[in-house]
Design an enzyme around this catalytic site. Structure first.
Site, PDB file in Angstrom:
ATOM      1  N   ASP A 202      -7.064  -2.793   3.393  1.00 44.46           N
ATOM      2  CA  ASP A 202      -6.015  -3.760   3.075  1.00 44.46           C
ATOM      3  C   ASP A 202      -6.277  -5.133   3.681  1.00 44.46           C
ATOM      4  O   ASP A 202      -5.645  -6.116   3.285  1.00 44.46           O
ATOM      5  CB  ASP A 202      -4.665  -3.254   3.589  1.00 44.46           C
ATOM      6  CG  ASP A 202      -4.278  -1.916   3.006  1.00 44.46           C
ATOM      7  OD1 ASP A 202      -4.535  -1.727   1.800  1.00 44.46           O
ATOM      8  OD2 ASP A 202      -3.736  -1.067   3.730  1.00 44.46           O
TER       9      ASP A 202
ATOM     10  N   ASP B 162       0.852  -1.185   0.000  1.00 42.80           N
ATOM     11  CA  ASP B 162       0.000   0.000   0.000  1.00 42.80           C
ATOM     12  C   ASP B 162       0.892   1.240   0.000  1.00 42.80           C
ATOM     13  O   ASP B 162       2.002   1.209   0.539  1.00 42.80           O
ATOM     14  CB  ASP B 162      -0.893  -0.027   1.244  1.00 42.80           C
ATOM     15  CG  ASP B 162      -1.870   1.127   1.274  1.00 42.80           C
ATOM     16  OD1 ASP B 162      -2.500   1.391   0.249  1.00 42.80           O
ATOM     17  OD2 ASP B 162      -1.988   1.761   2.338  1.00 42.80           O
TER      18      ASP B 162
ATOM     19  N   ASP C 116      -1.981  -0.885   6.008  1.00 38.97           N
ATOM     20  CA  ASP C 116      -2.326  -0.404   7.343  1.00 38.97           C
ATOM     21  C   ASP C 116      -3.821  -0.149   7.517  1.00 38.97           C
ATOM     22  O   ASP C 116      -4.331  -0.193   8.623  1.00 38.97           O
ATOM     23  CB  ASP C 116      -1.559   0.886   7.663  1.00 38.97           C
ATOM     24  CG  ASP C 116      -1.851   2.000   6.670  1.00 38.97           C
ATOM     25  OD1 ASP C 116      -2.468   1.722   5.632  1.00 38.97           O
ATOM     26  OD2 ASP C 116      -1.450   3.151   6.925  1.00 38.97           O
TER      27      ASP C 116
END
Length: 902
Positions: free
Chosen positions: A643, A328, A639
């Site tokens: 996700d 990410d 985080d």
């Protein structure tokens, strides 16, 4: 075709949801809907009871093999051995149960993201109710600091901005509107008139109608995906399962052959049965799962020192063979803290350094550090720079607070204003010295904010906002230390500067001021004219320190890094180029483009894509699944809540410890406590080292076990008496398969591991010549032991002496062989003996235990051994040294052939 919520007008919403958009639901109707639809909570699937979850651990194939070994040991009367194996089985089962139980808490952590309270309008009255009581059709009020309790379609907004990064990954708060949107296909981040459960209001206020609650919200859909995704076996577990099946087959073959041959020779049936069963127990390295667990656990302890927490032990090895890391952007590759990196004043750019919201850093112009509060010839217009910084500091409603425990700066308010606040504090400005008299708040329609302040008896109007709007309202510009008329030449230069900053994916904000001469202390939009344009600032979410080097090291290790983000393609591309992640021929693919691809097309193109931008949680899951279908071993970092499903689906999920949500952490197998992408590289190196050590003690254990089997089997074929008794075979397993094998598990990581490509996912545990080395060493140990036994008998030694010599030769051959197993690439003569003191200690203890067996009277009676003369000990150690020489010769030949073929 039905219209989506964001396309509907207020009247259509009221009709669809059977509610009054002014007075809300009647209390009775709200209660009816609550009873019909259920509470506004995230539901979990039916979970196994703790007892059932515990007993599922015994379905593992290697566990069944070990339980078979327990039955065999009981048949032999070896209760101590049986109890030891059972202890190993229960220890591994308890560890597995604890990890599975903790993983099941991931959905419970999702519940914590639901707002505890909600503000609604029912029957025309404002009420504060538990968020779990919100129903479809409720009118919900939100304002700065509120967590959104359900998915809402906005009806009214006043300067409303929302942090949607947990869902979309977009780092900048999203301005909201109440206008219907025409497009039938919009990603989450583009639904500007919608609010989503679990997001946080950062600015303004609004009123919306609840269109989805509980599991029907976007957050609930993620929870559903998280519940449905199942974690597969790790590569290590697959290899050990395969190894266990091979060992069981070997055991059956050995038992049948030895039994048939022995009985055919007229040997005592009971002796043949006990010998065959003893060999079967010897063929199964019952300590292998325990030693693997110990090696992984020791690796986990080392990784804690490197800011990595492992939640599931096999994750270490899995990451070690990862071929792709899907990362990410927001909060992982970047800091998720907006920071001013550039100030533009009078045609000059000033570089600003720092770390996120921390109010510390430097101002540099033409490579030289400048101090804004000091008049200096280093910069042509220090007073203009101070005014620019003051405008950002005073026209600001954010607050920064240092958290003593974590040493992190916590922002209250809008991230953009937090960046301007940190900028002013870096320069040493003090906001407490001015008195605010009036404010015109920022709204998405106005795109600007103004404040009237009093400083040292003088009054000033400060304005910040979009550069084009402030240019329209400015008549002068600060240029080279003076205020001059703003003409087309200045505007053209400013537009060029904006274009240059935009190419670097900077968010541009302009600042202006004017002296206040009016008597009034109130503001109107007419007062935001005749401004002096001070300059601009460029704001970005900076990349994390060390990430670029970590990505480069991953590339050297043959690991591909893919950025997956909900942010815009331009921003993602700029970050990718800055990190060196985007290859020259690499592609940037958006979520909309991804939706147009068939599964086959995605599999074909995914190897060329370095960045996926503007994607939602479903896209992330789809990307991970496509990579796995291509045979990749995928690590997914992140985080946010968005996700979590992809993290659970990946071969190994990596969560950020500081910025990561509880949901992400619970769904992950590994947590990075410092949120540093570079720590993942440390985990990769540790994982490769641990797998290398696992191969080393598999090489050692199986080589030793094959030596024991061939010692007995060759004696049967040569029509010799049995060189070992059943009790001696079991003792050899205890003294050689325990401490030395464990000590190999803590062998220091060999150099050059991070310059090697990842192991192919289909690679077997005996690849790269390991099976060849195990077989050759086992044959060598077996033949040397048999030769010592035969030589002793032919030279007139008694049967007890010959058996004791073969017994000791087998033990010390194995203890010598362990040193040859320390490296697969380096010869023993080039390795430093003292780099693994644990191994030296383990060999010393095992050797002393063997000496005790042939020297202590009680032990001699138990194991049917005798004291050996010095000459016999000489033959024993000559055979042991011969084993090491043979092992090293085999390794040298293998390396020589490999180098010639390379």
């Amino acid at each position: 075709m039905s219209r989506h919520w964001w396309q509907m007008t207020p009247a259509e919403l009221a009709m669809k949801l059977q509610t009054d958009i002014n007075r809300g639901l009647r209390v009775a109707e709200a209660q009816r809907r609550l009873a019909q639809d259920g509470e506004n909570r995230l539901q979990t699937k039916n979970r196994l009871s703790p007892w059932k979850l515990f007993f599922t651990e015994f379905a593992d194939f290697m566990v069944l093999v070990l339980l078979g070994a327990v039955v065999i040991s009981v048949a032999l009367g070896e209760w101590h051995d049986a109890l030891t194996i059972l202890a190993i089985v229960f220890l591994n089962s308890i560890l597995g149960f604890v990890q599975e139980y903790r993983a099941e808490r991931s959905l419970e952590a999702l519940r914590e993201l639901s707002a505890p309270q909600a503000h609604v309008i029912r029957q025309g009255a404002r009420k504060t109710i538990p968020a779990s009581q919100v129903v479809r059709g409720d009118l919900v009020l939100v304002e700065a600091g509120h967590r959104v309790p359900a998915d809402l379609r906005l009806l009214e907004v006043t300067g409303l901005e929302v942090d949607e990064s947990p869902l979309t990954g977009e780092s900048i708060p999203v301005p909201k509107t109440n206008r219907p949107l025409d497009s039938p296909q919009l990603e989450l981040g583009d639904r500007k008139n919608m609010l989503f459960a679990g997001t946080t209001v950062t600015r303004g206020r609004g009123k919306g109608i609840a269109v989805a609650t509980g599991m029907h919200t976007e957050l609930g859909k993620i929870a559903g995906m998280l519940a449905e995704s199942e974690a597969g076996l790790t590569p290590l577990q697959k290899r050990l399962e395969h190894l266990g099946k091979i060992l069981v087959l070997v055991c059956i073959v050995i038992c049948v052959l030895v039994g048939v041959i022995g009985i055919a020779r007229g040997e005592d049936f009971r002796l043949m049965f006990l010998s065959a069963v003893s060999l079967a127990v010897a063929a199964i390295p019952e300590g292998l799962p325990a030693i693997v667990t110990i090696a992984l656990a020791l690796g986990v302890q080392r990784m804690i020192k490197r800011s990595v927490i492992i939640r599931r032990l096999p994750a270490v090895e899995t990451l070690g063979c990862a071929t792709v890391i899907c990362s990410d952007k927001t909060g992982t590759l970047t800091q998720n803290q907006m920071m001013v990196t550039t100030c533009y004043l009078g045609g000059k750019e000033i570089e600003v350094t720092g770390d996120g919201f921390a109010p510390s850093g430097h101002f540099k112009w033409q490579g030289q550090e400048i101090r804004p509060l000091e008049d200096s010839s280093a910069f042509p217009d220090p007073s203009g720079l101070r005014m620019l910084l003051a405008a950002g500091l005073y026209c600001n409603n954010a607050d920064l607070e240092l958290i003593p425990k974590t040493k992190q700066w916590r922002l209250t308010g809008d991230p953009t204003e937090g960046a301007l606040l940190a900028l002013g504090l870096k320069a040493g400005l003090n906001r407490e010295r001015v008195k605010r008299l009036a404010e015109l708040e920022f709204t998405s329609e106005r795109k600007r904010m103004s404040v009237l302040v009093e400083e040292n008896g003088a009054r000033f109007l400060y304005t910040k906002g979009a550069a084009d709007l402030l240019l329209e309202r400015s008549t002068k510009i600060r240029w080279w230390g003076t205020e001059v008329a703003l003409d087309e030449r200045h505007k053209q230069q400013l537009f060029q500067a904006m274009e240059k900053m935009a190419r670097r994916s900077l968010r541009i904000l302009a600042l202006a001021y004017r002296p206040w001469t009016a008597e009034k202390s109130t503001l109107s939009e007419d007062d935001e004219r005749g401004l002096v344009f001070l300059g601009m600032v460029g704001i970005k979410d900076p990349v994390r320190p060390g990430v670029k080097a970590a990505i480069n090291l991953c590339r050297q290790a043959g690991i591909r890094t893919i950025m997956i983000t909900g942010d815009f393609p331009v921003t993602a591309r700029a970050v990718g180029e800055e990190l060196g992640l985007l290859r020259r021929d690499g592609l940037v693919l958006t979520g909309t483009e991804l939706d147009r691809l068939s599964p086959a097309e995605l599999r074909r193109i995914i190897g060329q894509v370095d960045i996926f931008a503007r994607v939602n949680p479903y896209h992330k899951l789809k990307i991970v699944q496509a990579l796995k279908e291509q045979g990749e071993i995928v690590a997914m970092t992140g985080d946010g809540v968005n996700d979590a499903p992809a993290i659970k689906e990946a071969d190994i999920g990596v969560a950020m410890g500081i910025s990561g949500t509880d949901v992400t952490k619970e769904a992950s197998a590994m947590v990075i406590t410092d949120d540093n992408f570079a720590s993942i590289v440390a985990a990769v190196e540790e994982g490769r080292g641990i797998y290398s050590n696992i191969r080393k003690f598999i090489r050692y254990l199986l080589g030793c076990n094959i030596g024991e089997i061939l010692t007995m089997f060759s004696a049967v074929l040569l029509r010799l008496p049995f060189p070992l008794l059943p009790i001696q075979i079991l003792w050899i397993n205890l003294v050689t398969d325990g401490l030395p094998a464990i000590a190999l598990g803590v062998e220091p990581t060999e150099r050059g591991l991070m310059q090697e490509p990842p192991r192919p996912p289909q690679e077997g545990i005996f690849s790269r010549g390991l099976g060849y080395k195990v077989l050759i060493q086992g044959v060598t140990i077996g033949l040397i032991t048999t030769a010592v036994f035969s030589f002793a008998l032919k030279t007139g030694a008694s049967m007890p002496v010959a058996r004791t010599m073969s017994f000791c030769t087998l033990v010390f051959s194995q203890l010598s062989y362990v040193f040859a197993c320390r490296s697969e690439t380096q010869p023993l003569v080039k390795m430093r003996l003292w780099t693994n003191l644990y191994l030296l200690g383990a060999v010393a203890i095992s050797g002393l235990m063997q000496f005790m067996v042939v020297s202590h009277p009680l032990a001699r009676r138990l194991f049917q051994t005798v004291a050996l003369p010095p000459s016999a000990w000489g033959i024993v150690f000559l055979g042991a040294i011969g084993s090491v020489v043979a092992a090293e010769t085999v390794s040298w030949v293998g390396r020589y052939v490999k180098n010639k073929l390379a």
